[in-house]
Design a protein around this motif. Structure first.
Motif, PDB file in Angstrom:
ATOM      1  N   LEU A 261      10.755  62.062  -1.340  1.00  0.00           N
ATOM      2  CA  LEU A 261       9.589  62.441  -2.136  1.00  0.00           C
ATOM      3  C   LEU A 261       9.337  63.923  -1.880  1.00  0.00           C
TER       4      LEU A 261
ATOM      5  N   GLU B 235      15.373  57.518  -0.908  1.00  0.00           N
ATOM      6  CA  GLU B 235      14.622  58.320  -1.856  1.00  0.00           C
ATOM      7  C   GLU B 235      13.793  59.360  -1.099  1.00  0.00           C
TER       8      GLU B 235
ATOM      9  N   GLU C 102       1.811  57.861  -3.623  1.00  0.00           N
ATOM     10  CA  GLU C 102       2.591  58.902  -4.293  1.00  0.00           C
ATOM     11  C   GLU C 102       3.963  58.360  -4.710  1.00  0.00           C
ATOM     12  N   TYR C 103       4.546  57.557  -3.821  1.00  0.00           N
ATOM     13  CA  TYR C 103       5.861  56.971  -4.122  1.00  0.00           C
ATOM     14  C   TYR C 103       5.760  56.053  -5.343  1.00  0.00           C
TER      15      TYR C 103
ATOM     16  N   LYS D  59       1.189  58.301   1.137  1.00  0.00           N
ATOM     17  CA  LYS D  59       2.598  58.498   0.781  1.00  0.00           C
ATOM     18  C   LYS D  59       3.073  57.364  -0.107  1.00  0.00           C
TER      19      LYS D  59
ATOM     20  N   LEU E  45      10.573  62.316  -7.189  1.00  0.00           N
ATOM     21  CA  LEU E  45      11.300  61.381  -6.341  1.00  0.00           C
ATOM     22  C   LEU E  45      12.793  61.524  -6.614  1.00  0.00           C
TER      23      LEU E  45
ATOM     24  N   ILE F 253      10.134  48.466   1.280  1.00  0.00           N
ATOM     25  CA  ILE F 253      10.465  49.863   1.558  1.00  0.00           C
ATOM     26  C   ILE F 253       9.902  50.256   2.920  1.00  0.00           C
ATOM     27  N   GLN F 254      10.507  51.262   3.487  1.00  0.00           N
ATOM     28  CA  GLN F 254      10.046  51.802   4.772  1.00  0.00           C
ATOM     29  C   GLN F 254       9.677  53.254   4.548  1.00  0.00           C
ATOM     30  N   ILE F 255       8.462  53.593   4.930  1.00  0.00           N
ATOM     31  CA  ILE F 255       8.072  55.010   4.906  1.00  0.00           C
ATOM     32  C   ILE F 255       7.665  55.365   6.332  1.00  0.00           C
TER      33      ILE F 255
ATOM     34  N   GLU G 161       4.320  70.214   5.460  1.00  0.00           N
ATOM     35  CA  GLU G 161       4.182  68.746   5.577  1.00  0.00           C
ATOM     36  C   GLU G 161       5.539  68.160   5.893  1.00  0.00           C
ATOM     37  N   GLU G 162       5.530  67.117   6.667  1.00  0.00           N
ATOM     38  CA  GLU G 162       6.781  66.430   6.949  1.00  0.00           C
ATOM     39  C   GLU G 162       7.321  65.815   5.655  1.00  0.00           C
ATOM     40  N   LEU G 163       8.620  65.854   5.496  1.00  0.00           N
ATOM     41  CA  LEU G 163       9.243  65.311   4.286  1.00  0.00           C
ATOM     42  C   LEU G 163       9.135  63.772   4.279  1.00  0.00           C
ATOM     43  N   THR G 164       8.811  63.197   3.108  1.00  0.00           N
ATOM     44  CA  THR G 164       8.689  61.735   3.047  1.00  0.00           C
ATOM     45  C   THR G 164       9.995  61.105   2.575  1.00  0.00           C
ATOM     46  N   LEU G 165      10.564  60.301   3.460  1.00  0.00           N
ATOM     47  CA  LEU G 165      11.776  59.559   3.099  1.00  0.00           C
ATOM     48  C   LEU G 165      11.390  58.109   2.856  1.00  0.00           C
ATOM     49  N   VAL G 166      11.875  57.562   1.743  1.00  0.00           N
ATOM     50  CA  VAL G 166      11.579  56.165   1.441  1.00  0.00           C
ATOM     51  C   VAL G 166      12.891  55.390   1.479  1.00  0.00           C
ATOM     52  N   GLU G 167      12.957  54.465   2.421  1.00  0.00           N
ATOM     53  CA  GLU G 167      14.146  53.618   2.485  1.00  0.00           C
ATOM     54  C   GLU G 167      13.803  52.299   1.838  1.00  0.00           C
TER      55      GLU G 167
ATOM     56  N   GLN H 110       4.454  64.579  -7.031  1.00  0.00           N
ATOM     57  CA  GLN H 110       5.703  64.430  -6.284  1.00  0.00           C
ATOM     58  C   GLN H 110       6.863  64.063  -7.210  1.00  0.00           C
TER      59      GLN H 110
ATOM     60  N   ALA I 217       5.382  58.034  -8.529  1.00  0.00           N
ATOM     61  CA  ALA I 217       6.602  58.729  -8.973  1.00  0.00           C
ATOM     62  C   ALA I 217       7.671  57.751  -9.448  1.00  0.00           C
TER      63      ALA I 217
END
Lengths: 99, 386
Positions: free
Chosen positions: A46, A44, B9-10, B6, A6, B62-64, A26-32, A4, B13
């Protein structure tokens, strides 16, 4: 498993990557994230770096750079520098080939 | 992918991570447990605690999707432990300057600047030899201090979650923070400030200068009110949790807990100075140090809260508090001299000089990866990270 990439972008720009989910299925992974110092307007995204996703990611990246939007790129724990409109494609392809 | 996948992976990265030892994960779980109960007390879902070890040394939430994770970087704890050693055992600013070189080297390494990183790593190797720290404080006492500081950092992060998620927490916390800021406004321009400073430092500060400093502080509070209020409210909740932890788990004397907690804010500021130096080296922009004013305000608010706790809640005498407060001032002055001033003045000049002859990174990938190996060796990353 696909590695991945980032991408840190302004929260209101993240939607530009949404169509990727149609390519990957796949659903997009958003990291807040909220840093300890309390600042947070960035998000961010992924995104899987693969042959199939490379053209789309490059296209969005170049658009963001052209629009002078904030973009920070991380791959494998390393911040990738020197990404410009001209170099984006080569740099991403290089990362993909190094996996 | 599941949320946990996830997250993995985060992490992979975003950070150059080493796996923390299982015993350490258990240690941090134990620190986190009372805070988890505190979160449930506000009817909120606690985040999952994740322990990492990376050069960024950050604690963040963080929130995923709908899942929250609290990421604590164990390298932050190690760094605070080292800075505690500097505070107690160093005789000058050499040790912290050497450590800053290591920090900058590790962080240039993860920004694809292996040649520049190796220059800082070599400087670290040379400087650390002349900056050996003695062992005048027992490791056990320092260990307790570091643990409490880690609890403070984690609890502060948890408090931000509570602030965002609970109206009751927000109202209560901001009322308290507002009253401290109001007191700061009301007490400004008091004539005894100059007297107190003269008594302590044996020198006279011109009144006009003191007024200027105070007015500046008030201006900052007004300009960034909401954010400062949240930080102060979160510090306060964290402080209360730390006192409980110091009593029940560490059995640490009150005055020692106060000192450890206040020094945490200094450690976090020192880390921001490391980042400021790195940013300055990379960009020539030296404005990354501006946040120190918020840190001053937080320190002021915490000291007020400590006095209140000691005198009004625990029935300590005012004169005992004054003695404790004077010891706090001594320690923080020591921190200025051994950590902050050497970073801000002396090291800033050194970095300025290094920046003038910034090295051009090799375009050859093999050469670059050889340099990366060298940096990892010199900074200790290839060993146990120390």
């Amino acid at each position: 498993m696909t590695r991945q990439l980032l991408l840190e972008v302004a929260s209101d720009q993240a939607a530009a990557f949404a169509p990727l989910s149609q390519i990957t299925g796949e659903e997009l992974t958003l990291v807040e994230r909220k840093r300890f110092d309390g600042v947070h307007e960035l998000v961010e995204v992924l995104v899987p770096l693969a042959l199939g996703t490379l053209p789309f990611i490059t296209k969005v990246l170049v658009e963001l750079i052209k629009a002078r939007q904030h973009v920070r790129i991380l791959y494998d724990g390393i911040e990738i520098g020197g990404v410009t409109e001209e170099t984006a494609e080569r740099i991403l392809a290089n990362l993909l080939s190094k996996r | 992918m599941t949320a946990r996948q996830k997250l993995d992976e985060y992490l992979r990265a975003s950070r150059r991570v080493q796996d923390p030892k299982p015993a350490l994960i258990a240690h941090y779980e134990a620190l986190f447990e009372p805070l988890r109960l505190g979160i449930q007390g506000y009817n909120l879902q606690p985040p999952e605690l994740v322990v990492t070890f990376s050069p960024q040394r950050r604690c963040e939430t963080i929130q995923i999707g709908g899942d929250a994770f609290l990421i604590y970087d164990e390298y932050l704890g190690q760094t605070m432990n080292y800075l505690n050693r500097v505070l107690f055992n160093a005789k000058n600013g050499d040790a912290v300057q050497a450590y800053a070189m290591k920090y900058i080297a590790e962080n240039l390494r993860i920004r694809q600047r292996p040649l520049n990183a190796s220059m800082f790593a070599l400087a670290y190797g040379k400087m650390r030899n002349s900056a050996k720290l003695g062992t005048t404080t027992s490791a056990r006492e320092r260990g307790g201090m570091t643990t409490l500081q880690e609890v403070f950092v984690i609890a502060h992060e948890v408090a931000h979650l509570l602030y965002a998620g609970s109206k009751a927490f927000r109202v209560d916390g901001s009322d308290r923070a507002q009253s401290i800021l109001l007191e700061l406004e009301e007490n400004r321009h008091r004539t005894d400030t100059a007297d107190k400073l003269r008594e302590r430092y044996g020198m006279t500060f011109p009144e006009a200068e003191l007024i200027e400093v105070e007015d500046e502080r008030i201006k900052i509070v007004r300009a960034h009110g909401t954010r400062h209020i949240e930080e102060i409210a979160c510090d306060h909740w964290s402080f209360r949790n730390c006192l409980d932890f110091a009593d029940v788990v560490l059995r640490m004397p009150r005055e020692q807990s106060f000192r450890a907690i206040l020094v945490t804010l200094r450690h976090l500021r020192a880390l921001r100075y490391f980042d400021g130096l790195l940013h300055f080296y990379l960009t020539g922009d030296g404005t990354g140090f501006a946040q120190s004013r918020l840190a001053q305000l937080r320190e002021y608010a915490l000291r007020k809260a400590m006095r209140f706790t000691y005198v009004y809640e625990e029935d300590g005498s005012s004169s005992d508090w004054n003695a404790i407060d004077a010891e706090i001032s001594d320690l923080l002055d020591r921190y200025d001299n051994l950590v902050e001033f050497p970073l801000l003045f002396d090291l800033m000049d050194k970095v300025k000089k290094l920046r003038c002859d910034e090295l051009v990174e090799p375009s050859d990938e093999i050469r670059a990866s050889e340099l990366e190996v060298l940096v990892d060796k010199l900074t200790g990353w290839a060993g146990d990270g120390q």
